[in-house]
Write a protein that holds these residues in place. Sequence first.
Motif, PDB file in Angstrom:
ATOM      1  N   GLU B  32       0.805  -1.210   0.000  1.00 18.55           N
ATOM      2  CA  GLU B  32       0.000   0.000   0.000  1.00 18.55           C
ATOM      3  C   GLU B  32       0.844   1.268   0.000  1.00 18.55           C
ATOM      4  O   GLU B  32       0.348   2.336  -0.298  1.00 18.55           O
ATOM      5  N   PRO B  35       1.694   2.195  -4.437  1.00 17.21           N
ATOM      6  CA  PRO B  35       0.801   1.825  -5.541  1.00 17.21           C
ATOM      7  C   PRO B  35       1.054   2.720  -6.748  1.00 17.21           C
ATOM      8  O   PRO B  35       1.647   3.790  -6.625  1.00 17.21           O
ATOM      9  N   LEU B  37      -0.203   5.357  -8.984  1.00 17.94           N
ATOM     10  CA  LEU B  37      -1.239   6.380  -8.813  1.00 17.94           C
ATOM     11  C   LEU B  37      -1.352   7.230 -10.070  1.00 17.94           C
ATOM     12  O   LEU B  37      -0.345   7.510 -10.696  1.00 17.94           O
ATOM     13  N   PRO B  38      -2.544   7.742 -10.412  1.00 20.28           N
ATOM     14  CA  PRO B  38      -3.809   7.324  -9.824  1.00 20.28           C
ATOM     15  C   PRO B  38      -4.230   5.937 -10.332  1.00 20.28           C
ATOM     16  O   PRO B  38      -3.892   5.542 -11.440  1.00 20.28           O
ATOM     17  N   GLN B  39      -4.933   5.223  -9.464  1.00 19.53           N
ATOM     18  CA  GLN B  39      -5.390   3.880  -9.843  1.00 19.53           C
ATOM     19  C   GLN B  39      -6.523   3.974 -10.865  1.00 19.53           C
ATOM     20  O   GLN B  39      -7.327   4.890 -10.824  1.00 19.53           O
ATOM     21  N   THR B  40      -6.581   3.008 -11.769  1.00 21.14           N
ATOM     22  CA  THR B  40      -7.635   3.027 -12.784  1.00 21.14           C
ATOM     23  C   THR B  40      -8.647   1.917 -12.534  1.00 21.14           C
ATOM     24  O   THR B  40      -8.347   0.912 -11.897  1.00 21.14           O
ATOM     25  N   LEU B  41      -9.840   2.128 -13.075  1.00 22.81           N
ATOM     26  CA  LEU B  41     -10.877   1.102 -12.957  1.00 22.81           C
ATOM     27  C   LEU B  41     -10.599  -0.075 -13.893  1.00 22.81           C
ATOM     28  O   LEU B  41     -11.042  -1.182 -13.644  1.00 22.81           O
ATOM     29  N   ARG B  43      -7.681  -1.463 -14.549  1.00 20.18           N
ATOM     30  CA  ARG B  43      -6.648  -2.312 -13.940  1.00 20.18           C
ATOM     31  C   ARG B  43      -5.902  -3.161 -14.962  1.00 20.18           C
ATOM     32  O   ARG B  43      -5.477  -4.269 -14.667  1.00 20.18           O
ATOM     33  N   ASP B  47      -7.722  -0.321 -21.138  1.00 16.13           N
ATOM     34  CA  ASP B  47      -7.828   1.080 -20.711  1.00 16.13           C
ATOM     35  C   ASP B  47      -8.806   1.870 -21.567  1.00 16.13           C
ATOM     36  O   ASP B  47      -9.288   2.925 -21.156  1.00 16.13           O
ATOM     37  N   GLN B  48      -9.093   1.375 -22.773  1.00 15.41           N
ATOM     38  CA  GLN B  48      -9.990   2.111 -23.662  1.00 15.41           C
ATOM     39  C   GLN B  48     -11.450   1.722 -23.461  1.00 15.41           C
ATOM     40  O   GLN B  48     -12.342   2.277 -24.105  1.00 15.41           O
ATOM     41  N   TRP B  51     -15.276   0.975 -17.679  1.00 13.68           N
ATOM     42  CA  TRP B  51     -15.430   0.035 -16.563  1.00 13.68           C
ATOM     43  C   TRP B  51     -16.302   0.643 -15.483  1.00 13.68           C
ATOM     44  O   TRP B  51     -16.164   1.829 -15.163  1.00 13.68           O
ATOM     45  N   GLN B  53     -17.483   0.816 -11.464  1.00 12.78           N
ATOM     46  CA  GLN B  53     -16.717   0.731 -10.216  1.00 12.78           C
ATOM     47  C   GLN B  53     -17.242  -0.376  -9.315  1.00 12.78           C
ATOM     48  O   GLN B  53     -16.471  -1.107  -8.705  1.00 12.78           O
TER      49      GLN B  53
END
Lengths: 165, 165
Positions: B32, B35, B37-41, B43, B47-48, B51, B53
Amino acid sequence: MEKTLISVLLLLVALSCTLAKIEKKDTKEVKETRPKLPQTLSRGWGDQLIWTQTYEEALYKARTNNKPIMVIHHLEDCPHSQALKKVFAEDKELQKLAEKFVLLNLVYETTDKHLSPDGQYVPRVLFVDPSLTVRADITGRYSNRLYAYEPSDVALFLNLNSLLS
Amino acid sequence: MEKTLISVLLLLVALSCTLAKIEKKDTKEVKETRPKLPQTLSRGWGDQLIWTQTYEEALYKARTNNKPIMVIHHLEDCPHSQALKKVFAEDKELQKLAEKFVLLNLVYETTDKHLSPDGQYVPRVLFVDPSLTVRADITGRYSNRLYAYEPSDVALFLNLNSLLS
């Protein structure tokens, strides 16, 4: 007189956020064709902070790391959520404090009724202590929407040391 | 003989993912602190793609947009999840198909038992149709873990047109 004024003001806040919500629902399909990609878990509430994805994840992390949870309910189209987010993201002291919490921001309600002790509205901030008890006693300044916070209320968050072990 | 071999293979898969899970929990606190950052949905699953939550959000969007949901349970430290993710993210046909679904990838289980008809394991992919029925009848190739998929199984996803209205 002041109380009436505050009540009227809050009614307007509620109304505008509800309208924002309805509008959001109506335009969802249109919106879905042009989101900012990739989407982030922070959603603008602090890109340098670690955000959990789901309430289940937050509960797990609170228990294993012995940290309290801060759950922020908001809507991207709600001006009051936006105003709170701006202050939250830009206030360095607040961002520093936020690191001590397991953080979760949600635009969709969970099924857990404990997270809406006096109804579902935004912005709405609830705290859960490391024993996983929703701390309904930690409230903002408004008696008709106990967990609503305005940008000027963020100082209240800075007094939350009692929650931290 | 082949069946026994497959069973032994799947047992190894299961074992390694369970071990990965335990190891992940042990090192969570260490992790922790560093990580991405920023974390993406997304994962890393695309990415395109858009997603969701949470499962609540996915259910809402499935209902309002009349789309089926694809729920991918995975763990970042599980090599079998990683292998499936790599194929999923890199296969253009699959990414194109994925656009027709409301997408959700989860590293923490929901409280909804319908999403774990034969237990909680990863990688595990379940489908929910627009009427919000979990389609437990849509399975992969393994009789002991019905919703497990290997990288070579992604072709099965491409045959899911019956789910799409």
